[in-house]
Design a protein around this motif. Structure first.
Motif, PDB file in Angstrom:
ATOM      1  N   PHE A 152      42.844  48.112  41.096  1.00  0.00           N
ATOM      2  CA  PHE A 152      42.239  49.820  41.065  1.00  0.00           C
ATOM      3  C   PHE A 152      40.953  49.493  40.345  1.00  0.00           C
ATOM      4  CE2 PHE A 152      46.704  50.887  41.723  1.00  0.00           C
ATOM      5  CZ  PHE A 152      46.452  51.962  42.516  1.00  0.00           C
ATOM      6  N   LEU A 153      39.905  50.322  40.389  1.00  0.00           N
ATOM      7  CA  LEU A 153      38.540  50.235  39.666  1.00  0.00           C
ATOM      8  C   LEU A 153      38.184  51.823  39.587  1.00  0.00           C
ATOM      9  CD1 LEU A 153      36.944  47.618  41.814  1.00  0.00           C
ATOM     10  CD2 LEU A 153      37.533  47.419  39.745  1.00  0.00           C
ATOM     11  N   GLU A 155      35.150  54.572  38.794  1.00  0.00           N
ATOM     12  CA  GLU A 155      34.042  54.951  39.406  1.00  0.00           C
ATOM     13  C   GLU A 155      32.759  54.143  38.616  1.00  0.00           C
ATOM     14  OE1 GLU A 155      31.734  58.754  41.426  1.00  0.00           O
ATOM     15  OE2 GLU A 155      33.493  59.094  39.873  1.00  0.00           O
ATOM     16  N   ASP A 156      32.883  53.918  37.232  1.00  0.00           N
ATOM     17  CA  ASP A 156      32.053  53.079  36.575  1.00  0.00           C
ATOM     18  C   ASP A 156      31.717  51.541  36.779  1.00  0.00           C
ATOM     19  OD1 ASP A 156      31.395  55.391  35.405  1.00  0.00           O
ATOM     20  OD2 ASP A 156      32.939  55.209  33.781  1.00  0.00           O
ATOM     21  N   ASP A 157      32.951  50.940  37.142  1.00  0.00           N
ATOM     22  CA  ASP A 157      33.096  49.656  37.333  1.00  0.00           C
ATOM     23  C   ASP A 157      33.054  48.978  38.601  1.00  0.00           C
ATOM     24  OD1 ASP A 157      32.746  49.531  34.497  1.00  0.00           O
ATOM     25  OD2 ASP A 157      34.981  49.880  34.373  1.00  0.00           O
ATOM     26  N   GLN A 158      33.205  49.980  39.626  1.00  0.00           N
ATOM     27  CA  GLN A 158      33.498  49.485  41.037  1.00  0.00           C
ATOM     28  C   GLN A 158      32.485  48.557  41.521  1.00  0.00           C
ATOM     29  OE1 GLN A 158      33.239  52.114  44.396  1.00  0.00           O
ATOM     30  NE2 GLN A 158      31.934  53.844  43.095  1.00  0.00           N
ATOM     31  N   PHE A 159      31.281  48.753  41.482  1.00  0.00           N
ATOM     32  CA  PHE A 159      29.822  48.027  41.892  1.00  0.00           C
ATOM     33  C   PHE A 159      29.945  46.813  41.299  1.00  0.00           C
ATOM     34  CE2 PHE A 159      28.722  52.570  42.804  1.00  0.00           C
ATOM     35  CZ  PHE A 159      28.771  52.200  44.442  1.00  0.00           C
ATOM     36  N   GLU A 160      30.014  46.509  39.833  1.00  0.00           N
ATOM     37  CA  GLU A 160      29.854  45.505  39.184  1.00  0.00           C
ATOM     38  C   GLU A 160      31.154  44.579  39.288  1.00  0.00           C
ATOM     39  OE1 GLU A 160      29.403  48.294  37.933  1.00  0.00           O
ATOM     40  OE2 GLU A 160      27.416  48.680  37.268  1.00  0.00           O
ATOM     41  N   HIS A 161      32.179  45.186  39.654  1.00  0.00           N
ATOM     42  CA  HIS A 161      33.176  44.068  39.655  1.00  0.00           C
ATOM     43  C   HIS A 161      33.403  43.557  41.264  1.00  0.00           C
ATOM     44  CE1 HIS A 161      37.737  42.827  39.955  1.00  0.00           C
ATOM     45  NE2 HIS A 161      37.622  43.382  41.121  1.00  0.00           N
ATOM     46  N   GLN A 162      32.892  44.263  42.238  1.00  0.00           N
ATOM     47  CA  GLN A 162      33.054  43.735  43.547  1.00  0.00           C
ATOM     48  C   GLN A 162      31.832  42.741  43.599  1.00  0.00           C
ATOM     49  OE1 GLN A 162      34.806  46.783  46.808  1.00  0.00           O
ATOM     50  NE2 GLN A 162      33.132  47.903  45.702  1.00  0.00           N
ATOM     51  N   ALA A 163      30.725  42.970  42.853  1.00  0.00           N
ATOM     52  CA  ALA A 163      29.838  41.931  42.926  1.00  0.00           C
ATOM     53  C   ALA A 163      30.219  40.622  42.429  1.00  0.00           C
ATOM     54  CB  ALA A 163      28.426  42.436  42.406  1.00  0.00           C
TER      55      ALA A 163
END
Length: 320
Positions: A152-153, A155-163
């Motif tokens: 689970f992620l 909305e603030d960390d979704q892009f940084e985590h997936q990168a």
């Protein structure tokens, strides 16, 4: 010899296969498309947020609540499924509400099916962000799932985590149990496994799917199909130690760096003091000469031959 399938039998088998896939897809709804995780705009402060009973920012009640299970805003049913009877009358607003979900913080309509099933199958039951460790009640954004590790992620960390999710916790792509190259990668454990060590007696492999991870049971993926990268040790991280303070032992590195800089600065100050002392001794010397005179005396004995500075040029040479 088996009998040859007729056209009608082939059509019937294809229809049954399609119906089976449709039934399976109903149970596996995308997390971003689930009604309890839908996007909502507050009626009062006009801020976008996740579907919830009360606004996360101003705590105001919404005029048109959305059911977290079926996603409807108006109950038009005339059957006996509704807990509250309203024959011939459509119910909207709080008249349609039957409960509030303890997990997703959203309204649930007064339908018997929604009230009895949503609390058990709520997709946000343990929706805690893997990065910031915040639950649904601690932030106003929607919940997403990582495309690689399926954690689970927010909305603030979704892009940084997936990168940065496709980074292994190792320096090579070798199997964690042997020295061979790992063909299967688990993005939840951040490790690679070969064909022999990916087999597990605890987690069984389903037909037509990739083998599960022998550690966590998460479905593995082919390493060649992913843009995987290995962990890079920067800033002397391996020299910090696990017991050091700070993030992953960086504190010890910065301390050693600051001490070395302080030592270099002290050495430079000592050299500067010695240089000044030598200058003072030269100035106080009785038989000392001026610096320009000393330079002239040094180069006076040198013979550079015929040069342009001495007035020599090729056009000045005598003709034979």
């Amino acid at each position: 010899m088996p009998k040859k399938k007729t056209g009608a039998r082939k059509k019937a088998e294809n229809r049954r296969e399609r119906e089976k896939q449709i039934r399976a897809s109903r149970a596996n709804i995308d997390l971003a498309k689930h009604p309890c995780n839908a996007s909502m705009e507050c009626d009062k402060c006009q801020r976008r947020q996740k579907n919830r009973a009360f606004c996360y920012f101003c705590n105001s009640v919404q005029k048109l609540p959305i059911c977290a299970q079926c996603g409807k805003t108006k109950c038009m049913m005339k059957s006996s499924d509704c807990v509250i009877k309203h024959a011939g009358v459509y119910s909207t607003g709080l008249a349609m509400v039957g409960a509030i979900c303890d997990f997703c913080e959203a309204w649930v309509c007064h339908g018997r099916k929604c009230l009895s099933t949503h609390a058990c199958i709520c997709p946000l039951t343990d929706a805690e962000c893997i990065e910031c460790e915040r639950s649904v009640w601690d932030h106003g954004g929607r919940i997403f799932a990582c495309s690689f590790c399926h954690n689970f992620l927010c909305e603030d960390d979704q892009f940084e985590h997936q990168a940065s999710c496709q980074v292994l916790e190792a320096e090579t792509f070798k199997c964690v149990s042997c020295n061979r190259l790992g063909q299967h990668s688990c993005l939840r454990c951040k490790a690679c496994f070969c064909d022999d060590h990916v087999r597990s007696k605890v987690f069984k492999q389903e037909k037509g799917k990739e083998p599960p991870c022998p550690k966590c049971g998460h479905e593995t993926q082919q390493t060649k199909d992913l843009s995987m990268s290995t962990r890079s040790l920067k800033f002397g991280r391996q020299a910090g130690g696990e017991d050091a303070d700070g993030a992953s032992g960086y504190d010890a590195y910065w301390k050693s760096l600051s001490s070395s800089k302080a030592g270099d600065a002290g050495d430079r100050e000592d050299e500067y003091d010695e240089y000044e002392a030598e200058d003072d001794e030269d100035d106080n010397d009785e038989g000392g000469k001026d610096s320009d005179t000393e330079t002239t005396d040094v180069f006076s004995s040198l013979s550079l031959g015929r040069t342009y500075a001495s007035g020599y040029a090729h056009y000045e040479e005598p003709e034979d």
